[in-house]
Design an enzyme around this catalytic site. Structure first.
Site, short mmCIF file in Angstrom:
data_model
loop_
_atom_site.label_atom_id
_atom_site.label_comp_id
_atom_site.label_asym_id
_atom_site.label_seq_id
_atom_site.Cartn_x
_atom_site.Cartn_y
_atom_site.Cartn_z
CE LYS A 183 -8.18 -6.64 9.28
NZ LYS A 183 -7.91 -8.10 9.17
NE ARG B 179 -2.89 -6.43 5.41
CZ ARG B 179 -4.18 -6.64 5.07
NH1 ARG B 179 -4.99 -5.66 4.85
NH2 ARG B 179 -4.62 -7.87 4.96
NE ARG C 175 -12.32 -14.29 4.20
CZ ARG C 175 -11.50 -13.30 4.52
NH1 ARG C 175 -11.79 -12.49 5.53
NH2 ARG C 175 -10.39 -13.13 3.87
NE ARG D 10 -10.16 -12.21 0.16
CZ ARG D 10 -9.74 -11.39 1.10
NH1 ARG D 10 -10.63 -10.71 1.82
NH2 ARG D 10 -8.47 -11.22 1.33
NE ARG E 19 -4.84 -13.10 2.98
CZ ARG E 19 -6.12 -13.40 3.16
NH1 ARG E 19 -6.57 -14.60 2.84
NH2 ARG E 19 -6.94 -12.52 3.64
P1 AMP Z 1 -7.56 -8.05 2.90
O1 AMP Z 1 -8.84 -8.08 2.15
O2 AMP Z 1 -7.49 -6.92 3.87
O3 AMP Z 1 -7.24 -9.38 3.54
O4 AMP Z 1 -6.42 -7.75 1.83
C1 AMP Z 1 -6.20 -8.63 0.72
C2 AMP Z 1 -4.81 -8.40 0.17
O5 AMP Z 1 -4.67 -7.04 -0.29
C3 AMP Z 1 -3.68 -8.57 1.18
O6 AMP Z 1 -3.30 -9.93 1.34
C4 AMP Z 1 -2.59 -7.74 0.52
O7 AMP Z 1 -2.03 -8.40 -0.59
C5 AMP Z 1 -3.38 -6.55 -0.01
N1 AMP Z 1 -3.51 -5.47 1.00
C6 AMP Z 1 -4.64 -5.04 1.61
N2 AMP Z 1 -4.38 -4.02 2.45
C7 AMP Z 1 -3.04 -3.81 2.38
C8 AMP Z 1 -2.15 -2.91 3.04
N3 AMP Z 1 -2.59 -2.02 3.93
N4 AMP Z 1 -0.84 -2.97 2.71
C9 AMP Z 1 -0.39 -3.85 1.78
N5 AMP Z 1 -1.16 -4.75 1.17
C10 AMP Z 1 -2.49 -4.73 1.45
#
Ligand code: AMP
Length: 216
Positions: A13, A88, A127, A160, A171
């Site tokens: 994404k 989400r 990654r 990360r 996740r």
């Molecule tokens: P991502 O970089 O999108 O994988 O997000 C990393 C982390 O941020 C996720 O595992 C969640 O802990 C938090 N996070 C990101 N976007 C959201 C969302 N829309 N709702 C809740 N937690 C989020």
């Protein structure tokens, strides 16, 4: 134009959002990037964010929605947004719909990335991300020109913390239980298009360009 990119962690994404934002001149809004930036600070909110992110759990809706709405009220988002990693949950999707209606706006398309679980795990383990500008790399398929250094801004690359195997498992579980039901939510609105997210970055770009009728 407002477009949501929906899909599990590791689906690509972020990479495709950066491409689309540039191509369509839209703001790229990634809640994960937003949270990682705030989590580096030393405030009670940062600690709260870290406590969820480190475990691979979703940040509570109330915090997420508040921060997202603040971000999309910024001037660069006025012409439209590529939403990456938001919504989400069902509550987030409804809050976004309601906020857009208040502004006479709407979500135009939701692109659902389809990638097998096996491929997601392989991708996430290889990654790495720029510690400054968040540009994504993959040790095998899209390595940086100089090992460990970001091509774009020269800052060091990091894996990360939440790409560690146990957190990745959590996740993915969270994605399938809390986020995947949004596929039906947007299907019911007639906005969902599914795209095969496997193959090279260029393959996926082409598929997305085709479903959005964008000239390459
Ligand atoms: P991502 O970089 O999108 O994988 O997000 C990393 C982390 O941020 C996720 O595992 C969640 O802990 C938090 N996070 C990101 N976007 C959201 C969302 N829309 N709702 C809740 N937690 C989020």
């Amino acid at each position: 134009m407002n477009i949501i990119l929906l899909g599990p962690p590791g689906a690509g994404k972020g990479t495709q959002a950066a491409y689309l934002a540039k191509k369509l001149k839209l703001a790229h809004v990634a809640t994960g990037d937003l949270f990682r930036k705030v989590a580096k600070e030393r405030t009670p909110l940062s600690e709260t964010l870290r406590s969820y992110m480190e475990k691979g759990l979703l940040v509570p809706d109330e915090i997420t929605i508040r921060m997202l709405l603040q971000r999309i009220a910024e001037p660069d988002a006025a012409g439209g947004v590529i939403f990456d990693g938001f919504p989400r949950t069902n509550t987030q999707a409804r809050a976004l719909d309601e906020a857009l209606v208040r502004e006479n706006k709407k979500i135009d398309k939701v692109i659902n990335f389809e990638v097998s679980r096996k491929e997601l795990i392989t991708r996430l383990s290889a990654r790495c991300t720029c510690s400054q500008c968040q540009a994504p790399y993959h040790i095998i398929t899209s390595p940086p020109k100089v090992a460990g250094i970001c091509d774009r801004c020269g800052a060091p690359l990091l894996q990360r913390a939440d790409d560690a195997p146990e957190t990745v498992k959590k996740r993915l579980e969270v994605y399938f239980t809390e986020t995947a039901p949004l596929i039906d939510y947007y299907k019911a609105q007639g906005k969902l298009v599914s795209v095969n997210g496997e193959g090279t970055v260029a393959d996926v770009e082409k598929r997305i360009a085709s479903v959005l009728n964008i000239k390459k």
